[in-house]
Design a protein around this motif. Structure first.
Motif, PDB file in Angstrom:
ATOM      1  N   SER A  41      83.947  32.397  53.126  1.00  0.00           N
ATOM      2  CA  SER A  41      83.435  33.015  54.346  1.00  0.00           C
ATOM      3  C   SER A  41      82.868  34.402  54.062  1.00  0.00           C
ATOM      4  O   SER A  41      81.786  34.757  54.550  1.00  0.00           O
ATOM      5  CB  SER A  41      84.549  33.130  55.395  1.00  0.00           C
ATOM      6  OG  SER A  41      85.072  31.863  55.713  1.00  0.00           O
ATOM      7  N   VAL A  42      83.590  35.184  53.266  1.00  0.00           N
ATOM      8  CA  VAL A  42      83.155  36.552  52.966  1.00  0.00           C
ATOM      9  C   VAL A  42      81.844  36.543  52.189  1.00  0.00           C
ATOM     10  O   VAL A  42      80.900  37.281  52.514  1.00  0.00           O
ATOM     11  CB  VAL A  42      84.246  37.302  52.176  1.00  0.00           C
ATOM     12  CG1 VAL A  42      83.716  38.641  51.671  1.00  0.00           C
ATOM     13  CG2 VAL A  42      85.479  37.519  53.041  1.00  0.00           C
ATOM     14  N   VAL A  43      81.740  35.676  51.170  1.00  0.00           N
ATOM     15  CA  VAL A  43      80.534  35.626  50.335  1.00  0.00           C
ATOM     16  C   VAL A  43      79.321  35.208  51.167  1.00  0.00           C
ATOM     17  O   VAL A  43      78.259  35.856  51.126  1.00  0.00           O
ATOM     18  CB  VAL A  43      80.733  34.654  49.152  1.00  0.00           C
ATOM     19  CG1 VAL A  43      79.403  34.421  48.429  1.00  0.00           C
ATOM     20  CG2 VAL A  43      81.775  35.201  48.188  1.00  0.00           C
ATOM     21  N   PHE A  45      78.959  35.324  54.422  1.00  0.00           N
ATOM     22  CA  PHE A  45      78.704  36.325  55.459  1.00  0.00           C
ATOM     23  C   PHE A  45      77.890  37.486  54.897  1.00  0.00           C
ATOM     24  O   PHE A  45      76.908  37.922  55.513  1.00  0.00           O
ATOM     25  CB  PHE A  45      80.035  36.825  56.023  1.00  0.00           C
ATOM     26  CG  PHE A  45      79.882  37.845  57.114  1.00  0.00           C
ATOM     27  CD1 PHE A  45      79.672  37.443  58.422  1.00  0.00           C
ATOM     28  CD2 PHE A  45      79.950  39.210  56.834  1.00  0.00           C
ATOM     29  CE1 PHE A  45      79.526  38.382  59.438  1.00  0.00           C
ATOM     30  CE2 PHE A  45      79.806  40.147  57.842  1.00  0.00           C
ATOM     31  CZ  PHE A  45      79.589  39.732  59.145  1.00  0.00           C
ATOM     32  N   VAL A  46      78.280  38.000  53.740  1.00  0.00           N
ATOM     33  CA  VAL A  46      77.584  39.143  53.145  1.00  0.00           C
ATOM     34  C   VAL A  46      76.144  38.775  52.802  1.00  0.00           C
ATOM     35  O   VAL A  46      75.204  39.528  53.091  1.00  0.00           O
ATOM     36  CB  VAL A  46      78.335  39.645  51.893  1.00  0.00           C
ATOM     37  CG1 VAL A  46      77.491  40.667  51.143  1.00  0.00           C
ATOM     38  CG2 VAL A  46      79.670  40.258  52.286  1.00  0.00           C
ATOM     39  N   VAL A  47      75.938  37.606  52.196  1.00  0.00           N
ATOM     40  CA  VAL A  47      74.586  37.179  51.805  1.00  0.00           C
ATOM     41  C   VAL A  47      73.694  37.026  53.030  1.00  0.00           C
ATOM     42  O   VAL A  47      72.562  37.544  53.070  1.00  0.00           O
ATOM     43  CB  VAL A  47      74.645  35.864  51.010  1.00  0.00           C
ATOM     44  CG1 VAL A  47      73.238  35.312  50.789  1.00  0.00           C
ATOM     45  CG2 VAL A  47      75.325  36.082  49.666  1.00  0.00           C
ATOM     46  N   LEU A  49      74.118  38.319  55.990  1.00  0.00           N
ATOM     47  CA  LEU A  49      73.950  39.595  56.675  1.00  0.00           C
ATOM     48  C   LEU A  49      72.836  40.413  56.037  1.00  0.00           C
ATOM     49  O   LEU A  49      72.009  41.012  56.736  1.00  0.00           O
ATOM     50  CB  LEU A  49      75.262  40.377  56.652  1.00  0.00           C
ATOM     51  CG  LEU A  49      75.260  41.711  57.408  1.00  0.00           C
ATOM     52  CD1 LEU A  49      74.995  41.476  58.901  1.00  0.00           C
ATOM     53  CD2 LEU A  49      76.586  42.443  57.213  1.00  0.00           C
ATOM     54  N   VAL A  50      72.798  40.441  54.715  1.00  0.00           N
ATOM     55  CA  VAL A  50      71.739  41.171  54.003  1.00  0.00           C
ATOM     56  C   VAL A  50      70.370  40.592  54.357  1.00  0.00           C
ATOM     57  O   VAL A  50      69.418  41.329  54.649  1.00  0.00           O
ATOM     58  CB  VAL A  50      71.972  41.110  52.478  1.00  0.00           C
ATOM     59  CG1 VAL A  50      70.757  41.654  51.730  1.00  0.00           C
ATOM     60  CG2 VAL A  50      73.215  41.899  52.097  1.00  0.00           C
ATOM     61  N   LEU A 230      86.685  38.888  59.252  1.00  0.00           N
ATOM     62  CA  LEU A 230      86.632  38.240  57.943  1.00  0.00           C
ATOM     63  C   LEU A 230      87.600  37.052  57.879  1.00  0.00           C
ATOM     64  O   LEU A 230      87.415  36.131  57.081  1.00  0.00           O
ATOM     65  CB  LEU A 230      86.963  39.244  56.840  1.00  0.00           C
ATOM     66  CG  LEU A 230      85.974  40.412  56.672  1.00  0.00           C
ATOM     67  CD1 LEU A 230      86.467  41.354  55.589  1.00  0.00           C
ATOM     68  CD2 LEU A 230      84.583  39.895  56.343  1.00  0.00           C
TER      69      LEU A 230
END
Length: 260
Positions: A41-43, A45-47, A49-50, A230
């Motif tokens: 989820s974190v990986v 989400f970050v990708v 979001l960018v 998160l």
């Protein structure tokens, strides 16, 4: 457990399941099953979001240059509606990617929660590899169904946009649709573990509208809280499993609770 509850009671039950799901993933025996879904989820989400932040300014400029002068007075409403739509698109894309890629991990967490709640797994004769493979393809009719509803919401938003005062309903409309869509997508983990087809799941979901909206609204609130969001997918996976176990296995849940 009364599964024939009215809409308000179902709303409260769905909201409660998200809160209890957050507690479940911290328990010994379940914590390890939540680690991989959390990392995935974190990986993702970050990708995403960018990517979303990178393209949003371009989208704003494109719309700004094409906004007719006679609609300039309502530009602020347009930005609010656009922000909601863009946020929902991000949210929807995030769920779709994580749901398709992380299906085996979420189903493992689902099984662990169900065993915790009832003392046993669903009585099916399919192995995890089969359920994962079928579950992957089952996402597409589900996404198609939600896409049709998405188009309906877009059309309704377009109509509302041109009606003064009433157009303030665009934001709540998107919020409620996002809550419903999230609950529908998450329901595949516990219902798919029972080897239920999409038509079978759809019939069950329609009968639990209160719980679906309550669950989705609680999840949306959780998504707005920094850091806590998160843990959204592991917590809501546990929560949606609890929700459907209460509906489908009320006797087993009651017996298990009585022995606790």
């Amino acid at each position: 457990m009364n599964v024939n509850e009215g809409f308000p009671a179902g709303l409260a039950a769905g909201f409660r399941c998200v809160i209890e799901g957050l507690g479940l993933i911290t328990e010994p025996g379940l914590r390890r099953h939540a680690v991989l879904p959390l990392l995935l989820s974190v990986v993702v989400f970050v990708v995403l979001l960018v990517v979303a932040v990178y393209y949003f300014s371009g989208l704003v400029g494109w719309v700004d240059h094409r906004l007719p002068s006679w609609l300039a007075w309502s530009a602020w409403l347009l930005w609010i509606g656009l922000a909601f739509a863009y946020a929902f698109g991000f949210y929807f894309g995030f769920m779709a990617v994580v749901g398709l890629v992380g299906l085996p991990f979420f189903m493992a967490l689902t099984n662990a929660v169900e065993r915790r709640m009832t003392g046993r797994l669903p009585e099916i004769h399919r192995d995890m590899l089969y359920l994962t493979w079928v579950g992957f393809w089952r996402q597409f009719p589900r996404l198609w169904n939600l896409l049709l509803w998405l188009l309906a919401v877009c059309l309704a938003s377009l109509v509302l946009f041109f009606i003064p005062l009433v157009n303030v309903l665009i934001g709540p409309l998107w919020f409620l649709f996002g809550a419903w869509a999230f609950a529908v997508m998450m329901s595949d983990f516990p219902l798919g573990a029972r080897d239920m087809s999409w038509p079978q799941q759809h019939e069950l979901i329609r009968g639990q509208r209160g719980r679906m909206f309550g669950f989705g609204i609680a999840a949306a609130c959780m998504a707005l809280v920094p850091v806590l969001n998160l843990f959204l997918l592991p917590a809501t996976t546990a929560g949606i499993t609890l929700l459907w176990v209460e509906v489908l296995e009320p006797a087993a849940v009651a017996a298990r609770s009585g022995r606790s």
